[in-house]
Design an enzyme around this catalytic site. Sequence first.
Site, PDB file in Angstrom:
ATOM      1  N   PRO A 283     -55.727  85.626   3.043  1.00  0.00           N
ATOM      2  CA  PRO A 283     -54.474  85.506   2.281  1.00  0.00           C
ATOM      3  C   PRO A 283     -54.696  85.542   0.771  1.00  0.00           C
ATOM      4  O   PRO A 283     -53.740  85.687   0.010  1.00  0.00           O
ATOM      5  CB  PRO A 283     -53.904  84.160   2.728  1.00  0.00           C
ATOM      6  CG  PRO A 283     -54.961  83.476   3.508  1.00  0.00           C
ATOM      7  CD  PRO A 283     -55.992  84.476   3.897  1.00  0.00           C
TER       8      PRO A 283
ATOM      9  N   GLU B  42     -61.008  77.580   7.847  1.00  0.00           N
ATOM     10  CA  GLU B  42     -60.329  77.379   6.552  1.00  0.00           C
ATOM     11  C   GLU B  42     -60.694  78.459   5.546  1.00  0.00           C
ATOM     12  O   GLU B  42     -60.043  78.633   4.536  1.00  0.00           O
ATOM     13  CB  GLU B  42     -60.689  76.010   5.971  1.00  0.00           C
ATOM     14  CG  GLU B  42     -60.270  74.854   6.838  1.00  0.00           C
ATOM     15  CD  GLU B  42     -58.773  74.829   7.087  1.00  0.00           C
ATOM     16  OE1 GLU B  42     -58.023  74.777   6.104  1.00  0.00           O
ATOM     17  OE2 GLU B  42     -58.363  74.879   8.256  1.00  0.00           O
TER      18      GLU B  42
ATOM     19  N   ARG C 271     -52.276 105.907  11.670  1.00  0.00           N
ATOM     20  CA  ARG C 271     -51.137 106.833  11.775  1.00  0.00           C
ATOM     21  C   ARG C 271     -51.051 107.821  10.606  1.00  0.00           C
ATOM     22  O   ARG C 271     -50.279 108.755  10.652  1.00  0.00           O
ATOM     23  CB  ARG C 271     -49.830 106.082  12.017  1.00  0.00           C
ATOM     24  CG  ARG C 271     -49.438 105.119  10.948  1.00  0.00           C
ATOM     25  CD  ARG C 271     -48.300 104.251  11.413  1.00  0.00           C
ATOM     26  NE  ARG C 271     -47.068 104.990  11.619  1.00  0.00           N
ATOM     27  CZ  ARG C 271     -46.376 105.568  10.651  1.00  0.00           C
ATOM     28  NH1 ARG C 271     -46.801 105.507   9.403  1.00  0.00           N
ATOM     29  NH2 ARG C 271     -45.264 106.220  10.909  1.00  0.00           N
TER      30      ARG C 271
ATOM     31  N   ASP D 273     -41.749 108.207   6.213  1.00  0.00           N
ATOM     32  CA  ASP D 273     -41.737 106.760   6.452  1.00  0.00           C
ATOM     33  C   ASP D 273     -41.132 105.963   5.320  1.00  0.00           C
ATOM     34  O   ASP D 273     -41.266 106.335   4.165  1.00  0.00           O
ATOM     35  CB  ASP D 273     -43.174 106.221   6.522  1.00  0.00           C
ATOM     36  CG  ASP D 273     -43.867 106.612   7.768  1.00  0.00           C
ATOM     37  OD1 ASP D 273     -43.178 106.966   8.709  1.00  0.00           O
ATOM     38  OD2 ASP D 273     -45.105 106.539   7.756  1.00  0.00           O
TER      39      ASP D 273
HETATM   40  N1  ADE Z   1     -55.871  85.574   7.220  1.00  0.00           N
HETATM   41  C1  ADE Z   1     -54.981  84.569   7.299  1.00  0.00           C
HETATM   42  N2  ADE Z   1     -53.803  84.897   6.738  1.00  0.00           N
HETATM   43  C2  ADE Z   1     -53.947  86.180   6.288  1.00  0.00           C
HETATM   44  C3  ADE Z   1     -53.098  87.097   5.611  1.00  0.00           C
HETATM   45  N3  ADE Z   1     -51.851  86.776   5.271  1.00  0.00           N
HETATM   46  N4  ADE Z   1     -53.584  88.312   5.305  1.00  0.00           N
HETATM   47  C4  ADE Z   1     -54.849  88.648   5.631  1.00  0.00           C
HETATM   48  N5  ADE Z   1     -55.702  87.835   6.261  1.00  0.00           N
HETATM   49  C5  ADE Z   1     -55.261  86.613   6.597  1.00  0.00           C
END
Ligand code: ADE
Length: 250
Positions: free
Chosen positions: A88, A115, A153, A168
Amino acid sequence: MEFDVFTLLPEVFSPYLESSILQRARQRGLLQVRVHNIRDWATDKHRTTDDIPYGGGGGMVMKPEPVFAAVEAVLGRERNVPLVLLTPQGRLFTQRVAFEYARLPRLALLCGRYEGVDERIRQYLVDDELSIGDYVLTGGELPALIVIDAITRLIPGVLGDPDGALDDSHASGLLEYPHYTRPPEFRGWRVPEVLLSGHHAEIARWRREQSLRRTLERRPDLLAQAVLSETDRKLLEKIQKEKENPSHEI
Ligand code: ADE
């Protein structure tokens, strides 16, 4: 295109990779995905892949040794295949990034778990970090499948229609126009007349206007980056005016 995926959950990949378009792409030799279980490179008796964080705090951290060993065994120490960590904290994975990576012959994906991963993996092993959106999942496996899907794709020959990926949503920087199929009337709701007219230029104009309208209504932020013609800009002005002054709709 070839993908090497490094994960602690190898079993989650096959159901999706063995379905529909990805399965067909694999059978036709356009896509190859090798999934590697990081645990296979753990050397202690319990095959440990995580440990408690230095400095305390909750959660577990992925240890560096098995991850480095897995990546180096599969890709070599002098690797020319980029390794992307799914996290994230990465830069946002967009259609533009999908196009960037679709040009490569091979890509490696590292799925984070727990984590997080030991910072030395980020610093000394990984070449790029991607996030699929501003929310936190339990791991990088679903994001890795999303990245594989979006890139696959775009590979020539994967979609039935060679121009399929060009229309797209997001490919041109705009959202896509609405689609209709038969029947022409369902529960009293009719397909827009123009689509039944067979008039290709008018259909193209209608679709472009719908695309602009949708983007303006749902994702106005995209318009700043989109490639727009003079006609597009005039259409957008007209739509804006209609919105500001709904009683004077044309
Ligand atoms: N791992 C956990 N959440 C994630 C996300 N939003 N994007 C990529 N990898 C992740």
